[in-house]
Design an enzyme around this catalytic site. Structure first.
Site, PDB file in Angstrom:
ATOM      1  N   CYS A   1      -6.132   4.433  -3.276  1.00 17.07           N
ATOM      2  CA  CYS A   1      -6.429   3.040  -2.896  1.00 17.07           C
ATOM      3  C   CYS A   1      -7.694   2.408  -3.475  1.00 17.07           C
ATOM      4  O   CYS A   1      -7.624   1.407  -4.189  1.00 17.07           O
ATOM      5  CB  CYS A   1      -6.525   2.936  -1.382  1.00 17.07           C
ATOM      6  SG  CYS A   1      -5.156   3.665  -0.486  1.00 17.07           S
TER       7      CYS A   1
ATOM      8  N   ASP B   1       0.843  -1.199   0.000  1.00 22.67           N
ATOM      9  CA  ASP B   1       0.000   0.000   0.000  1.00 22.67           C
ATOM     10  C   ASP B   1       0.877   1.248   0.000  1.00 22.67           C
ATOM     11  O   ASP B   1       1.677   1.439   0.926  1.00 22.67           O
ATOM     12  CB  ASP B   1      -0.895  -0.037   1.252  1.00 22.67           C
ATOM     13  CG  ASP B   1      -2.076   0.910   1.159  1.00 22.67           C
ATOM     14  OD1 ASP B   1      -2.078   1.756   0.254  1.00 22.67           O
ATOM     15  OD2 ASP B   1      -2.983   0.803   2.005  1.00 22.67           O
ATOM     16  N   ASP B   2       0.733   2.051  -1.026  1.00 23.40           N
ATOM     17  CA  ASP B   2       1.485   3.317  -1.138  1.00 23.40           C
ATOM     18  C   ASP B   2       2.994   3.112  -1.295  1.00 23.40           C
ATOM     19  O   ASP B   2       3.785   3.996  -0.958  1.00 23.40           O
ATOM     20  CB  ASP B   2       1.254   4.242   0.085  1.00 23.40           C
ATOM     21  CG  ASP B   2      -0.165   4.765   0.191  1.00 23.40           C
ATOM     22  OD1 ASP B   2      -1.010   4.363  -0.623  1.00 23.40           O
ATOM     23  OD2 ASP B   2      -0.424   5.582   1.098  1.00 23.40           O
TER      24      ASP B   2
ATOM     25  N   HIS C   1     -10.988  -2.188   1.754  1.00 23.84           N
ATOM     26  CA  HIS C   1     -11.204  -0.809   1.285  1.00 23.84           C
ATOM     27  C   HIS C   1     -12.153  -0.700   0.093  1.00 23.84           C
ATOM     28  O   HIS C   1     -12.011   0.178  -0.757  1.00 23.84           O
ATOM     29  CB  HIS C   1      -9.873  -0.104   0.970  1.00 23.84           C
ATOM     30  CG  HIS C   1      -9.953   1.376   1.229  1.00 23.84           C
ATOM     31  ND1 HIS C   1      -8.949   2.245   0.917  1.00 23.84           N
ATOM     32  CD2 HIS C   1     -10.961   2.125   1.755  1.00 23.84           C
ATOM     33  CE1 HIS C   1      -9.304   3.480   1.243  1.00 23.84           C
ATOM     34  NE2 HIS C   1     -10.530   3.421   1.757  1.00 23.84           N
TER      35      HIS C   1
ATOM     36  N   ASP D   1      -0.294  -0.495  -4.817  1.00 22.77           N
ATOM     37  CA  ASP D   1      -1.625  -0.017  -5.243  1.00 22.77           C
ATOM     38  C   ASP D   1      -1.618   1.419  -5.741  1.00 22.77           C
ATOM     39  O   ASP D   1      -2.591   1.893  -6.292  1.00 22.77           O
ATOM     40  CB  ASP D   1      -2.648  -0.189  -4.114  1.00 22.77           C
ATOM     41  CG  ASP D   1      -2.472   0.860  -3.017  1.00 22.77           C
ATOM     42  OD1 ASP D   1      -1.326   1.294  -2.768  1.00 22.77           O
ATOM     43  OD2 ASP D   1      -3.493   1.250  -2.423  1.00 22.77           O
ATOM     44  N   ASN D   2      -0.524   2.115  -5.502  1.00 24.55           N
ATOM     45  CA  ASN D   2      -0.327   3.474  -6.044  1.00 24.55           C
ATOM     46  C   ASN D   2       1.068   3.917  -5.631  1.00 24.55           C
ATOM     47  O   ASN D   2       1.750   3.227  -4.865  1.00 24.55           O
ATOM     48  CB  ASN D   2      -1.405   4.476  -5.559  1.00 24.55           C
ATOM     49  CG  ASN D   2      -1.628   4.494  -4.063  1.00 24.55           C
ATOM     50  OD1 ASN D   2      -2.663   4.054  -3.569  1.00 24.55           O
ATOM     51  ND2 ASN D   2      -0.641   4.982  -3.314  1.00 24.55           N
TER      52      ASN D   2
END
Ligand SMILES: [Ca+2]
Length: 456
Positions: free
Chosen positions: A93, A53-54, A151, A298-299
């Site tokens: 997200c 994540d991130d 999410h 995811d990003n």
């Protein structure tokens, strides 16, 4: 019985009772997946999809980080294929996850923004009518588990158990305190399937623990393990740091300033350690040759992380917002040490996993993603395609090396082959290319639903 070949998407309405998948057939009756399917697993490789994540393009050592050491993720790249041009579908997200789960542009299901813990979007989620990769894999007899971040809806009606997953441990919000598991709005957010539970432990370690346990329990049948990690999303907390969000809305000590870099590094390295344990369990059970492992983010990273040479951060459509690390590992099938420059997106994983599982996609289900299996196993080039991103007031279009970046009224054009850092705007020099790409963007925007930003 392979009922997905006989029913269309509307008719494939699932009800999952006691772990068995049941499909509602055209005549209104029900068909349960033949449990015998689960025994013949040789033709159905296991799938492990790990998403950070991130995590930015420069945040792990095999993508050039000098600060963070990720030997286990690096080993996957060394033994498999590393993507240099893989993108999340969105720079934030929830939309990325909507596209990943459905294999379609997230605009089609209306999840164009973050589903926030506070405010009206808390009531929204991924519609149950959408077909997820977990549902498709279940029709091939796969055991499906998600451990980590969902999410895609807070309310129980949107729980992953309702979207094709047999088992769920983790949280439904965008982030939880790594120790107290309290979300950004002050609610306890740790689940076992459809129930909130209390479980002690550091979030990253819990995700690893449940992932390992799932592999062990399902070693004799095909399984799909989806591990969406919290690392390296805020709040920044290491294994031995105190909780920041406490019951009753109280606050503990928050890690800020100079401490963030140290904590960030630890968060990534603990995830890497966990990935090592997952791979080790796969090996120990003798499943390595029949297990496809994919790792991605995811990003892009926030300003606390690194996007390498890329411009921009999480939340923007500069490359740094959505070009992220991605690695595929599958001994014997994928040539070790391959680096591919093929352009791939998160939404491509759905058809890729379906292909690996040997499942046909129902013709009524129109996916936007493409099957990457030929690229993975034969280093084959993908058919040329134009790709699109839309987030808030930004738009991006990719066509070969060309990238059109539209930010409000400002239109820029970059040749990423020569200028990965998006420094030299060629819009003035290449007006025809700009016009053509703008035309394709307009056609795409007409085709997917009109933008519904969940929160202004
Ligand atoms: Ca994220």
């Amino acid at each position: 019985m392979d009922f997905m070949l006989q029913t269309n998407r509307r008719e494939f309405i699932k009800c999952i009772v006691g772990g068995a998948v049941t499909a509602v057939l055209p005549n209104g009756g029900c068909a349960t997946v033949n449990p015998g399917n689960r025994l013949k697993s040789l033709d159905r490789p296991n799938i492990i999809l790990i998403m950070s994540d991130d995590l930015g393009y420069g945040d792990i050592s095999c993508y050039g980080s000098k600060k963070i050491s990720t030997p286990n993720i690096d080993a996957l790249a060394k033994g498999g294929m590393k993507f240099t041009d893989y993108h999340s579908n969105c720079p934030v997200c929830s939309p990325t996850r909507a596209a990943l789960l459905t294999g379609r542009y997230q605009q089609r299901c209306g999840i164009e923004g973050v589903i926030y813990a506070k405010g009206p979007t808390r009531q929204t989620g991924l519609a149950l009518e959408e077909t997820t990769f977990a549902e498709i894999l279940k029709t091939r007899g796969y055991a499906t588990g998600i451990f980590g971040k969902w999410h895609l809806g807070y309310n129980m009606q949107f729980n992953p158990i309702r979207q094709g997953f047999d088992e769920f441990r983790g949280y439904v919000s965008g982030n939880v305190d790594y120790h107290s598991h309290i979300d950004g709005a002050g609610f306890d957010d740790w689940w076992k399937d459809l129930e909130k539970v209390s479980e002690e432990g550091y979030c990253t370690d819990l995700i690893t623990k449940h992932g390992i346990n799932f592999i062990e329990r399902h070693k004799d049948e095909p399984f799909c393990l989806y591990l969406p990690h919290e690392s390296v999303h805020s709040p920044y907390q290491g294994r031995n740091d105190p909780p920041q969000r406490l019951p009753g809305g109280k606050r503990g000590r928050k890690i800020t300033g100079n401490e963030i870099a140290r904590t960030y590094k630890e968060m990534v390295e603990v995830m890497d350690e966990g990935i090592g344990k997952i791979v080790e369990m796969v090996r120990r059970l003798g499943l390595e040759h029949k297990t496809f492992i994919f790792f991605c983010s995811d990003n892009g990273a926030t300003k606390n992380g690194s996007n390498g040479v890329l411009a921009g951060y999480k939340g923007s459509l500069w490359e740094g917002g959505h070009r992220v690390p991605a690695i595929a590992y599958w001994p014997v099938k994928i040539q070790p040490g391959t680096v591919t420059s093929q352009t791939a997106l998160g939404m491509d994983l759905f058809p890729t996993m379906a292909s690996i599982a040997g499942t046909k996609i129902p013709t009524e289900l129109k996916l936007d993603g493409v099957n990457l299996l030929g690229t993975l196993t034969e280093d084959r080039k993908l058919t040329e395609r134009t790709l699109f991103w839309r987030y808030r007031k930004e738009r991006a279009v990719r066509k070969g090396p060309w990238k059109l970046l539209v930010r409000g009224d400002n239109v820029r054009l970059y040749n990423l082959d020569d200028d990965l850092g998006e420094k030299k705007d060629l819009a003035g020099a290449k007006p025809e290319m700009v016009r053509m790409m703008q035309g394709e963007l307009e056609a795409w925007e007409r085709e997917v639903s009109p933008g519904v930003e969940l929160r202004a």
